[in-house]
Design an enzyme around this catalytic site. Sequence first.
Site, PDB file in Angstrom:
ATOM      1  N   CYS A  36      -5.041   6.409  -2.821  1.00  0.00           N
ATOM      2  CA  CYS A  36      -4.648   5.487  -3.104  1.00  0.00           C
ATOM      3  C   CYS A  36      -2.968   5.880  -4.043  1.00  0.00           C
ATOM      4  CB  CYS A  36      -5.025   4.735  -4.094  1.00  0.00           C
ATOM      5  SG  CYS A  36      -4.490   3.016  -4.272  1.00  0.00           S
ATOM      6  N   CYS A  42       0.971  -0.771  -0.223  1.00  0.00           N
ATOM      7  CA  CYS A  42      -0.290   0.294  -0.332  1.00  0.00           C
ATOM      8  C   CYS A  42       0.862   1.125   0.081  1.00  0.00           C
ATOM      9  CB  CYS A  42      -0.806   0.409   1.546  1.00  0.00           C
ATOM     10  SG  CYS A  42      -1.504   1.394   1.189  1.00  0.00           S
TER      11      CYS A  42
END
Length: 270
Positions: free
Chosen positions: A209, A76
Amino acid sequence: MDSLPFVKMSGAGNDFVVIDNRTLQHFLTGDEIAWLCDRHFGIGADGLLAVEPSDQPTADYRMRYYNADGGEAEMCGNGARCFARFVQSMSRADAQRVRFITPAGLITGEYVGEDVRINLTAPTETKVNQRADFGWGEIEYHFMNTGVPHAVVYVPDAEEAEVVAHGRAIRRSSIFPRGTNVNFVQVIDTTNLIVRTYERGVEDETLACGTGVVASALLTHLVHNRALPLSLKVRGGDVLAVNARREGDTFHDVTLTGPATEVFSGEIKL
């Protein structure tokens, strides 16, 4: 009933529960992680980050990342920046960078004032100019794995994009047997993009993101011939910067730079 100390952190609006598990004393189940990330009954977050000891001499720590549904993911980008900021207080006071291992490879975090810059592993599985019908007529899409899989669809107006409905359809398509994150990208000019992302595991649009921003920038460089670095505005309003060095069909020295801040800390009973 056990009590779990935590820190809530935000990376451009992508928010995380972060725990120090260097002693490996916390054994959280997927259901417990999903509950901690629940915005009504838990702390509320897009995912959970756990700091663990590294088993490799080249890394200072191991980063474990779990999506809000409790499932572990390989990487991530915004989480990695928050992870780097979180462990800064655990390192030497004069440390300018940190290295940590993830399932996607070794990540380096560098402290750049209020921002954190992470150096990511080279992307893989790049596919451009693909076409498919996901339920509303044939469209063009592009794909890149930047630690986790990302589809990119270019749109004339990001504000009008049907991120949840179309993102969910693409994410569930049999074209992507592992599922995929989906980014809707508007090219503003030669250096600026707007990105909105539907995240696998969260199963909704998120405010940012990091790996999606990286995939969007690198694919824009390939598809629209935009020079790197590129600035990308995310749903939360922050602007992230992506840079890389390209050699033929390969990218090296991929970096993502942006804010990573502590929101609050506390303890919660499990």
